[in-house]
Design an enzyme around this catalytic site. Structure first.
Site, PDB file in Angstrom:
ATOM      1  N   ASP A   1     -24.226   2.604  51.201  1.00 16.22           N
ATOM      2  CA  ASP A   1     -24.343   3.344  50.036  1.00 16.22           C
ATOM      3  C   ASP A   1     -25.047   2.368  48.975  1.00 16.22           C
ATOM      4  O   ASP A   1     -24.928   1.291  48.837  1.00 16.22           O
ATOM      5  CB  ASP A   1     -22.886   3.140  49.137  1.00 16.22           C
ATOM      6  CG  ASP A   1     -22.066   1.921  49.464  1.00 16.22           C
ATOM      7  OD1 ASP A   1     -22.113   1.297  50.440  1.00 16.22           O
ATOM      8  OD2 ASP A   1     -21.362   1.605  48.383  1.00 16.22           O
TER       9      ASP A   1
ATOM     10  N   GLU B   1     -26.055 -11.332  49.615  1.00 11.92           N
ATOM     11  CA  GLU B   1     -25.343 -10.205  50.095  1.00 11.92           C
ATOM     12  C   GLU B   1     -26.367  -9.424  51.212  1.00 11.92           C
ATOM     13  O   GLU B   1     -26.055  -8.810  52.247  1.00 11.92           O
ATOM     14  CB  GLU B   1     -24.849  -9.431  48.889  1.00 11.92           C
ATOM     15  CG  GLU B   1     -24.465  -7.903  49.262  1.00 11.92           C
ATOM     16  CD  GLU B   1     -24.525  -7.062  48.011  1.00 11.92           C
ATOM     17  OE1 GLU B   1     -25.326  -7.430  47.218  1.00 11.92           O
ATOM     18  OE2 GLU B   1     -23.792  -5.924  48.066  1.00 11.92           O
TER      19      GLU B   1
HETATM   20  O1  LIG Z   1     -19.374  -0.787  43.650  1.00 10.80           O
HETATM   21  C1  LIG Z   1     -20.094  -0.129  44.403  1.00 10.80           C
HETATM   22  C2  LIG Z   1     -19.838  -0.184  45.978  1.00 10.80           C
HETATM   23  O2  LIG Z   1     -19.698  -1.419  46.315  1.00 10.80           O
HETATM   24  C3  LIG Z   1     -19.199  -1.620  47.864  1.00 10.80           C
HETATM   25  O3  LIG Z   1     -20.510  -1.472  48.618  1.00 10.80           O
HETATM   26  C4  LIG Z   1     -21.458  -2.395  49.011  1.00 10.80           C
HETATM   27  O4  LIG Z   1     -20.495  -3.637  48.973  1.00 10.80           O
HETATM   28  C5  LIG Z   1     -19.653  -3.837  50.090  1.00 10.80           C
HETATM   29  C6  LIG Z   1     -18.840  -5.109  50.069  1.00 10.80           C
HETATM   30  O5  LIG Z   1     -19.638  -6.032  50.488  1.00 10.80           O
HETATM   31  C7  LIG Z   1     -20.076  -3.351  51.571  1.00 10.80           C
HETATM   32  O6  LIG Z   1     -19.282  -3.257  52.459  1.00 10.80           O
HETATM   33  C8  LIG Z   1     -20.857  -2.000  51.424  1.00 10.80           C
HETATM   34  O7  LIG Z   1     -21.503  -1.645  52.550  1.00 10.80           O
HETATM   35  C9  LIG Z   1     -21.753  -2.179  50.117  1.00 10.80           C
HETATM   36  O8  LIG Z   1     -22.823  -0.977  50.147  1.00 10.80           O
HETATM   37  C10 LIG Z   1     -18.008  -0.511  48.081  1.00 10.80           C
HETATM   38  O9  LIG Z   1     -17.713  -0.605  49.306  1.00 10.80           O
HETATM   39  C11 LIG Z   1     -18.524   0.948  47.501  1.00 10.80           C
HETATM   40  O10 LIG Z   1     -17.314   1.660  47.994  1.00 10.80           O
HETATM   41  C12 LIG Z   1     -18.819   0.791  45.963  1.00 10.80           C
HETATM   42  O11 LIG Z   1     -18.647   2.258  45.748  1.00 10.80           O
END
Ligand SMILES: OC[C@H]1O[C@H](O[C@H]2O[C@H](CO)[C@@H](O)[C@H](O)[C@H]2O)[C@H](O)[C@@H](O)[C@@H]1O
Length: 577
Positions: free
Chosen positions: A331, A532
């Site tokens: 995302d 990240e």
């Molecule tokens: O807050 C926005 C989105 O954040 C997360 O996605 C991102 O961080 C995660 C944790 O590191 C990772 O798993 C993911 O691949 C990233 O894109 C969250 O998982 C989303 O649901 C959220 O909307």
């Protein structure tokens, strides 16, 4: 003709043969607290403005007292006469101070019991002192990222959006103050390199408890993440731990949860049947969130993105696509957009994703393996059979022999309930790192001829950059696009090449690993943090784009550096900076 998984322990399901424009599918209700915090989030945006605004902060707050009490006080706040009904910054600050605990206070620091500053047998192949010292610093970051759910959450869960978990956790870091599903796989790989077997097992037990309660692993351990999962890697986590520890008890305890999770990904809206050009039916999976409203953690963003959509049902469809993209872990990315310049054309539920199906194939192999070692030969055989069937499906639907890659498949936009018929032009020919993820799975990387072809394709793809593998070739400003490189993607492709047994593939794997480790090292020395995501074009630069500021910490990046150093080592005479 054969249909995948027909003889497995699957619940009754309806195949999803088609997808029409209006929204359809299940919705999982959220909690009254999440709904209220979304209102608070909106007010905060109106009060403080967009600059430095992170909507997630507000849905992570916990209440000091009952929701009804807090809500009445909120409704009594003096409002301005503008159409937003904004609250003054001072009143809002005072309200937040009086009624809320700080975000993240419901998770408390805890030193992992199995942490030692220099574990015995730590990264034996790392001979260079400078790299070894840095690796020990990265190892020590597990202490910073280790938390346990506070007793307050257990006493009064209704005051928190944080979900209670039975064991201590490792979080990704910064704004990601809770456990995430697919991040945990690479956290575990790092913990194993750090010899922290108990923490690795606790991580798995926490995720299993989520499957037991919800039927799947949530995107993350928050009340607002219950409507979707994330790339399914729980079985891979269990297998990695089992291979190191031979813990049969863990294998036995995990199996029912893994089979339950398998059912989730192979039923309902996640399951799609498609007929190939030989009239043979194949069953594959897609991402499909159980939600058609703005994501609570990013509600203000999602509403703004949807503001140009006037039709109510089209809006719901868009919100479901947004949540389904979050389920994909990618995302956001042009990978899911019909028109790469128009975010409202996001259509993730219309895509059969290569990587998701590679992960589920991995799940089938893992379950077969775990069932075998625990003596359940019948289940083992069923899942081996399922893996052979999915492999065939992936070959028929995704494989593009000309490109030497597996391409995502876009479902036709049919309103009718007839089966989808495979058409070559529905394969997405655009190059994404996900087109190479099947290499990670043994059934594919054990085929030397195939690996040789895919490796050539990767080398000429344009994705290989000075500091690692780019996520895509599109510089869209979205975080899962060029020039960002993500640790999990590097790791899966590197590991697939390395495990293939081909000399050239291992050498390419090591070359990519060295580039990635170097850029992580240089960024760490410059900024004092692990990041990240990274910019694969500029050595030592972290990544950007997306809807939140770049985060540090960072669970999966730490895990991947440690896992790569464990695999390839670092000779004394190889420089790093
Ligand atoms: O807050 C926005 C989105 O954040 C997360 O996605 C991102 O961080 C995660 C944790 O590191 C990772 O798993 C993911 O691949 C990233 O894109 C969250 O998982 C989303 O649901 C959220 O909307």
């Amino acid at each position: 003709m054969s249909s995948a998984n027909s003889n497995l322990l699957l619940p009754p399901h309806h195949d999803s043969h088609s997808r029409c424009n209006s929204d359809s599918g299940p919705v999982i209700a959220t909690t009254p607290l999440v709904t209220f915090l979304q209102r608070l989030q909106e007010t905060a945006l109106n009060t403080y403005g967009k600059s430095n605004f992170d909507p997630k902060l507000y849905v992570d707050l916990s209440l000091k007292s009952k929701l009804s009490f807090t809500e009445s006080a909120f409704d009594r706040l003096p409002r301005g006469s503008d159409h937003h009904g904004s609250v003054s910054a001072e009143d809002l600050r005072e309200f937040l101070r009086e009624y809320f605990e700080g975000a993240g206070e419901d998770l408390v620091y805890v030193k992992p019991e199995d942490f030692v500053p220099e574990p015995e047998g730590f990264l034996p192949k790392v001979k260079n002192e400078q790299v070894r010292n840095w690796a020990l610093e990265v190892h020590s970051l597990w202490k910073n990222l280790s938390r346990k759910v506070s007793d307050e959450v257990l006493k009064n869960p209704a005051l928190h959006t944080l979900l209670p978990l039975p064991h201590h956790v490792i979080i990704p870091g910064s704004r990601f103050k809770e456990v995430y599903y697919w991040d945990s796989y690479w956290v575990i790989r790092g913990l194993l390199a750090s010899k922290m077997y108990d923490t690795a097992k606790s991580t798995v037990s926490n995720l299993i408890s989520l499957v037991e309660e919800h039927g799947y692993v949530l995107n993350g351990a928050r009340a607002y993440y219950t409507n979707r999962s994330q790339p399914p890697l729980l079985s891979a986590m269990v297998c990695e731990i089992y291979k190191r520890t031979e813990d049969l008890d863990l294998a036995r305890k995990s199996l029912p949860a893994l089979i339950k999770e398998y059912q989730f990904w192979n039923s309902g809206q996640h399951r799609v049947t498609i007929q190939d050009d030989q009239a043979c039916d194949h069953t594959l999976s897609r991402y499909y969130a159980m939600w058609n409203k703005p994501r609570p953690e990013s509600s203000t963003f999602d509403k703004e993105s949807a503001s140009k959509i006037s039709d109510a049902s089209e809006k719901q469809r868009f919100y479901r696509e947004v949540a389904s993209t979050a389920e994909s872990g990618w995302d956001f990315s042009t990978r899911w957009m019909k028109n790469p310049t128009d975010f409202t054309t996001l259509a993730t539920t219309s895509v059969l994703p290569v990587d998701l199906n590679a992960f589920i194939l991995g799940m089938e192999l893992d379950i077969a393996f775990l069932a075998k070692v625990t003596g359940d030969h019948c289940v083992s055989e069923q899942f081996s059979e399922a893996s052979r069937t999915r492999r065939k499906a992936m070959e028929s639907i995704f494989w593009n022999a000309e490109m030497g890659q597996w391409n995502d498949y876009w479902l036709s936009n049919s309103k009718h309930k007839e089966a989808q018929i495979w058409e070559a032009e529905n394969q997405n020919p655009k190059i994404f790192a996900s087109n190479f993820i099947p290499l990670w799975i043994e059934l594919f990387h054990s085929d030397a001829f195939l690996v040789d072809k895919v490796m050539g394709s990767l080398q000429s793809s344009g994705l290989l950059c000075d500091c690692g593998i780019a996520t895509s070739l599109a510089n869209s400003g979205r975080q899962w696009d060029f020039p960002n490189g993500w640790a999990p993607i590097q790791h899966m492709i590197i590991e697939g090449l390395a495990k293939s047994g081909l000399k050239e593939a291992r050498s390419l794997a090591e070359d990519i690993a060295v580039r990635w480790i170097k850029t992580n090292y240089i960024a760490y020395k410059r900024t004092g943090s692990m990041h990240e995501k990274y910019n694969v074009e500029k050595c030592g630069d972290f990544g950007g784009g997306g809807e939140y500021v770049p985060q540090t910490g960072f669970g999966w990046s730490n895990g991947v550096v440690l896992a790569l150093l464990e695999e390839f080592g670092w000779p004394e005479d190889r420089t790093i900076d």
